[in-house]
Design an enzyme around this catalytic site. Structure first.
Site, mmCIF file in Angstrom:
data_model
loop_
_atom_site.group_PDB
_atom_site.id
_atom_site.type_symbol
_atom_site.label_atom_id
_atom_site.label_comp_id
_atom_site.label_asym_id
_atom_site.label_seq_id
_atom_site.Cartn_x
_atom_site.Cartn_y
_atom_site.Cartn_z
ATOM 1 N N TYR A 141 -43.459 85.149 5.112
ATOM 2 C CA TYR A 141 -44.365 84.002 5.070
ATOM 3 C C TYR A 141 -45.043 83.758 6.417
ATOM 4 O O TYR A 141 -46.071 83.078 6.477
ATOM 5 C CB TYR A 141 -43.626 82.745 4.624
ATOM 6 C CG TYR A 141 -43.126 82.793 3.191
ATOM 7 C CD1 TYR A 141 -43.440 83.851 2.357
ATOM 8 C CD2 TYR A 141 -42.333 81.781 2.677
ATOM 9 C CE1 TYR A 141 -42.989 83.900 1.054
ATOM 10 C CE2 TYR A 141 -41.880 81.820 1.369
ATOM 11 C CZ TYR A 141 -42.203 82.889 0.561
ATOM 12 O OH TYR A 141 -41.748 82.933 -0.735
ATOM 13 N N LYS A 190 -31.589 92.958 1.157
ATOM 14 C CA LYS A 190 -31.968 94.176 0.428
ATOM 15 C C LYS A 190 -31.823 95.351 1.395
ATOM 16 O O LYS A 190 -32.759 96.121 1.650
ATOM 17 C CB LYS A 190 -33.395 94.047 -0.103
ATOM 18 C CG LYS A 190 -33.772 95.115 -1.126
ATOM 19 C CD LYS A 190 -32.917 95.046 -2.392
ATOM 20 C CE LYS A 190 -33.423 96.064 -3.414
ATOM 21 N NZ LYS A 190 -32.491 96.200 -4.549
ATOM 22 N N ASP A 222 -31.116 91.409 -5.821
ATOM 23 C CA ASP A 222 -31.215 91.555 -7.271
ATOM 24 C C ASP A 222 -29.872 91.280 -7.943
ATOM 25 O O ASP A 222 -29.811 90.626 -8.993
ATOM 26 C CB ASP A 222 -31.754 92.938 -7.657
ATOM 27 C CG ASP A 222 -31.179 94.069 -6.827
ATOM 28 O OD1 ASP A 222 -30.370 93.801 -5.916
ATOM 29 O OD2 ASP A 222 -31.542 95.229 -7.092
ATOM 30 N N ASP A 246 -36.443 81.403 -1.114
ATOM 31 C CA ASP A 246 -37.422 80.675 -1.916
ATOM 32 C C ASP A 246 -37.207 80.957 -3.396
ATOM 33 O O ASP A 246 -37.179 80.047 -4.236
ATOM 34 C CB ASP A 246 -38.825 81.089 -1.483
ATOM 35 C CG ASP A 246 -39.917 80.213 -2.073
ATOM 36 O OD1 ASP A 246 -39.598 79.233 -2.775
ATOM 37 O OD2 ASP A 246 -41.103 80.506 -1.830
ATOM 38 N N ASP A 250 -34.995 78.260 -6.315
ATOM 39 C CA ASP A 250 -35.628 77.739 -7.527
ATOM 40 C C ASP A 250 -34.922 78.252 -8.774
ATOM 41 O O ASP A 250 -34.782 77.523 -9.766
ATOM 42 C CB ASP A 250 -37.107 78.135 -7.563
ATOM 43 C CG ASP A 250 -37.975 77.229 -6.695
ATOM 44 O OD1 ASP A 250 -37.404 76.331 -6.041
ATOM 45 O OD2 ASP A 250 -39.197 77.419 -6.663
#
Length: 368
Positions: A141, A190, A222, A246, A250
């Protein structure tokens, strides 16, 4: 206690839920003899309309000087056609950067009266009570980005980049949270694909030596997403990068049945910032249906984590649970047999319950 709180109502239902949070904070100050001085300032789309800037300098200056900041929500389709750097969401990113906020905490906890609205079966949901600690000031970001055209084809890129100090500071925060909970930390990355994740894993692992009582495990993002759905009770504190956090936070909100139930707090080098995570929801404006629970829980998080007022936070939360146990629901959390009411009525009932809780603390099992 005397503290200053900046209110940033923002856009959409932001002003409505900010009023709800400010109401319980004012009630807290009155009942427990504190002095909370409030200042309300624009941010996001409201600030663009007023000054042309999503984050006016006076807003950032006031936030830096405050003891705590409460944000409602930013954004809406009214401003969607503006360039990326000029949109309301840019004001939020600039606010985080300007206040030195580098870590976000999202508690995800099942509220017992609302167990039935979770999409998970009760035995799988268990006693869900976890925290997601998300790095907030780095990663994709905030990395280098751009686009170009090559042989008639457009190409765009965003860069995921972290330094050791950036990882260390958020990891230390997560370890400290874990020490005060069940002493279990799961770091999400990851590392089987990304060089930045390999540095992340090495750094988090090395820091474990400073927190020997915390059990550390690593999990690919994942797999973490899958495990959150299959067996969320295995987690206590999850630590992740900006982008992964992020997404996971959620997704985890869905476990309790509504994003309108999840609070959050952001911490860094100046005042902490607290906010519900549900967004501006422009379609709900003026309908009296915006769920105030996430903003109320963000307010109790403010009391507990910014001001050290655990008794006061417990008072509000205990009263909230009793209201929910009474069957009162806003439209997003309605279920068979519940009483559908608007947000205004919900707040009225909550404040009445807060008074009863004070008057009958021993009977209600609070504060004793």
């Amino acid at each position: 206690m005397k503290k200053s709180i900046v209110l940033l109502p923002g856009d959409g239902i932001g002003p409505e839920v900010t009023r709800a949070a400010a109401t319980v904070l004012r009630d807290c100050a009155q009942e427990f003899n504190h002095q909370f001085d409030f200042a309300e300032l624009p941010v996001g789309g409201a600030a663009i309309d007023a000054s042309g800037l999503p984050l006016p300098p006076e807003t950032l200056d006031a936030c830096r000087k405050a003891d705590a900041v409460f944000l409602g929500a930013v954004g809406g389709n009214k401003w969607d056609r503006l360039p990326v750097g000029k949109r309301p969401e840019s004001g939020l990113l600039d606010l985080r950067k300007g206040m030195g906020l580098y870590v976000n905490v999202r508690p995800v906890k099942v509220l017992e009266p609302l167990r039935g609205i979770s999409p998970l079966k009760s035995e799988r949901l268990g006693d869900l009570d976890l925290e997601i600690v998300r790095e907030l000031a780095g990663g994709m970001y905030f990395g280098e980005r751009g686009n170009t055209t090559e042989n008639g084809a457009e190409r765009a890129w965003d860069t995921e980049s972290y330094s050791t100090p950036e990882i260390e500071r958020v990891a230390a925060f997560a370890y400290a949270r874990a020490e005060n909970r069940s002493r279990r930390l799961c770091s999400v990355d990851k590392a089987n694909v990304l060089a930045s994740s390999q540095l992340w894993r090495r750094t988090v692992t090395a820091l474990n030596a400073a927190y020997p009582t915390v059990k550390l495990e690593h999990m690919y993002v994942d797999n973490a997403a899958m495990q959150l759905t299959l067996r969320p009770g295995q987690f206590d504190v999850l630590l992740s990068t900006n982008m992964f956090g992020d997404i996971l936070s959620d997704a985890a909100a869905g476990l309790v049945g509504s994003i309108g139930l999840i609070p959050s707090g952001s911490f860094g080098t100046s005042a902490p910032l607290f906010e519900p995570i549900h967004g501006s929801a422009p379609s709900l404006v003026g309908t009296d249906s915006a769920n105030p629970v996430a903003s109320i829980l963000s307010a109790t998080m403010l009391l507990r984590d910014a001001f050290g007022l655990s008794l006061e936070a417990d008072w509000i939360e205990h009263s909230l649970l009793r209201v929910l146990a009474g069957g009162y629901r806003t439209p997003d959390i309605i279920e068979p047999g519940a009483k559908a009411i608007g947000a205004t009525a919900f707040m009225t009932i909550l404040r009445e319950e807060m008074q009863r809780t004070l008057e009958h603390a021993e009977r209600y099992g609070w504060g004793v």
